[in-house]
Design an enzyme around this catalytic site. Structure first.
Site, PDB file in Angstrom:
ATOM      1  N   SER A  36      46.597  31.091   4.194  1.00 23.88           N
ATOM      2  CA  SER A  36      46.969  30.068   5.020  1.00 23.88           C
ATOM      3  C   SER A  36      46.198  30.063   6.217  1.00 23.88           C
ATOM      4  O   SER A  36      46.267  31.094   7.086  1.00 23.88           O
ATOM      5  CB  SER A  36      48.418  30.064   5.176  1.00 23.88           C
ATOM      6  OG  SER A  36      48.552  28.908   6.162  1.00 23.88           O
ATOM      7  N   LYS A  37      45.712  28.926   6.757  1.00 30.48           N
ATOM      8  CA  LYS A  37      45.071  29.272   8.072  1.00 30.48           C
ATOM      9  C   LYS A  37      45.937  28.817   9.074  1.00 30.48           C
ATOM     10  O   LYS A  37      46.002  29.297  10.233  1.00 30.48           O
ATOM     11  CB  LYS A  37      43.854  27.745   8.220  1.00 30.48           C
ATOM     12  CG  LYS A  37      42.683  27.991   7.250  1.00 30.48           C
ATOM     13  CD  LYS A  37      41.534  27.696   8.176  1.00 30.48           C
ATOM     14  CE  LYS A  37      40.109  27.656   7.403  1.00 30.48           C
ATOM     15  NZ  LYS A  37      39.862  26.896   5.970  1.00 30.48           N
TER      16      LYS A  37
END
Ligand code: GLU
Length: 507
Positions: free
Chosen positions: A274-275
């Site tokens: 996940s960013k």
């Protein structure tokens, strides 16, 4: 419970693993305090730590804060807290100190300043007076020509008089390193021989910025040398920088450490982690009730480093025992897939391990009691410790985290059941039911037998009796069996619930 990882950690200690042993091992974890510790960082720190433990070496924490524009307040403090929470013992670093400090780069500027004099003196580095505007133009021009932007090394070739003129005009400058060709392979402990020729793709790199701070590459090399770092395990994103670092070592006439790059960690479906850093930050896991050892086993499971051994029984290993089994030759060079189911399984194992220890059980009981209290403040629940312990033992197999106990499925444990006005049971029959349950030892089997014979005696159909009792006890329409629920609640609580929730409507 399914364990996808086939417990790669088990049984290994029984095998003699061919492993090199290393002397005077000193490794470092060198985070930049630009954010909080996340899974990738923890993975890097853990591999370094296991390697140090295995080789009776030292684990150093170095804070790389030379990019002052990206600092996040308190990040260093929280990184240290997270590392400690994970079970990593920092041998040298900020706060703990050590013989090779300071361990925060912004406090080591005098060391970089001394080092740069050597490179300026022997011509391996030079002052670059190019303005931002010129560098910008170069970048734009390269992009227009569909080329990779790189500095054209203009200031390498300034004449003495040009330099003098810039100096007397006090033109601001940075310092660049003369990058040579690098045609030899880099020996990577994880990837084997890797070929990267940095000078093909980039101009001379800046090593001291115009604000006087070193860049990562320079400070990293100088510090690894002065801190006598023997092995560098770091993310694969640094692999292409390694030749640059080796050239700096060569320019200084120093021996470089050995390098091993750790592949990316990716999601189970192969996508990038996940960013949104928050999702993979260590404090998020901690706050959601994940235990450090579960998290460590989870991350190690994705990255490898342990001989693949199939075993049906999953085990949760301590860092100490993981370190004994750890072998860099078994580290994966392909991206490590995280399997979140496995994290839940490992956490479940940790909860069960804690329940096998009296003191730790008491801690869990306290946590659950306060969790329930704050989840249902209006109910003013004062949970009995032995009741809570009972619940924990009963539910242990099903829990990923303790907070599962306050999820909807387990709501019935902490609520009072529902009031039932039964047309089937007379008041006397209810008293009789309570009386016969009161007499028995409260095991699931005894409860079952008592309810069966009660149903036979009173002619109340068994399924009807069960439905009525289930509602009065737990308010649930389905879920664990009635006898099981009663056993979990214990006699006192079960009878209290029946007494207060079961009314006869045909008195
Ligand atoms: N400060 C770098 C980072 O945060 C360290 C890289 C290295 O270990 O050399 O990733």
């Amino acid at each position: 419970m399914k364990l996808g990882c086939k417990s790669i950690f088990t049984v290994l200690s029984k095998h003699s693993i061919k492993s090199r042993s290393f002397h005077d091992v000193r490794v470092r974890f060198a985070p930049s305090p630009t954010g909080y510790l996340h899974l990738g960082g923890l993975r890097t720190a853990l591999y370094n730590y296991l390697f140090a433990l295995k080789n009776k070496g030292k684990f150093i924490l170095r804070i790389e804060d030379t990019d002052q524009s990206r600092l996040v307040a308190d990040a260093s403090k929280s990184i240290i807290e997270d590392l400690r929470w994970s079970g990593i013992v920092i041998d040298e670093g900020p706060i703990v100190g050590g013989n090779f400090g300071p361990y925060i780069q912004s406090e080591r500027l005098h060391i970089y300043n001394d080092a740069i004099q050597q490179l300026l003196g022997d011509g391996s580095a030079y002052r670059c007076y190019c303005s931002e505007t010129r560098l910008d133009l170069l970048r734009k021009e390269a992009l227009k020509q569909r080329q990779i932007p790189k500095y054209d090394n203009k200031c390498r070739h300034l004449t003495l008089s040009e330099i003098k003129e810039k100096q007397s005009n006090k033109v601001p400058y940075c310092i660049r390193f003369k990058l040579e060709d690098f045609n030899d392979p880099v020996e990577d402990l994880v990837y084997g021989n890797v070929f990267v020729n940095s000078s093909k793709h980039e101009g001379d790199p800046v090593i001291i910025k115009s604000d006087g701070f070193p860049t990562y590459h320079f400070a990293n090399v100088v510090d690894d040398h002065h801190m006598k770092v023997s092995h560098v395990f770091r993310g694969v994103e640094w692999q292409t920088s390694t030749p640059k670092h080796l050239l700096l070592y060569k320019a200084f006439g120093w021996n470089p450490p050995k390098y091993g790059h750790l592949p990316l960690l990716i999601n189970a479906d192969g996508t990038k982690l996940s960013k949104r850093q928050g999702d993979i930050s260590i404090n998020k896991f901690r706050d959601s009730g994940i235990y450090p050892l579960a998290l460590a086993n989870y991350v190690m499971c994705a990255g490898g480093g342990f001989q693949k051994e199939q075993s049906l029984k999953p085990t949760l290993e301590t860092l100490e025992s993981l370190s004994k089994m750890f072998n860099i030759e078994n580290l994966n060079s392909h991206p490590g897939r995280l399997n979140p189911d496995l994290l839940n399984d490992f956490n479940n194992l940790e909860i069960r391990r804690k329940l096998s220890n009296e003191n730790e059980t008491d801690e869990l009981v306290e946590i659950v009691r306060s969790m329930v209290r704050s989840k249902y403040p209006e109910r003013n629940i004062d949970l009995d410790a032995s009741y809570t312990k009972n619940i924990l033992n009963w539910s242990a197999q099903r829990l990923s985290t303790l907070s599962d106990l306050t999820s909807e499925n387990f709501n019935f444990l902490w609520t009072d059941g529902n009031v039932v006005n039964s047309t089937e049971l007379s008041k006397d029959q209810i008293d009789e039911l309570i009386g016969s349950l009161d007499k028995i030892e409260f095991t699931k089997k005894n409860i079952q037998t008592t309810l069966k014979s009660y149903s036979g005696k009173t002619q109340i159909k068994f399924p009807v009796l069960m439905k009525t009792l289930r509602t009065s006890l737990s308010g649930l329409k389905e879920g664990p069996g009635v006898a099981e629920v009663m056993e979990i609640f214990g006699k006192e609580e079960s009878l209290r619930r029946i007494r207060s929730n079961l009314n006869s409507s045909n008195a």
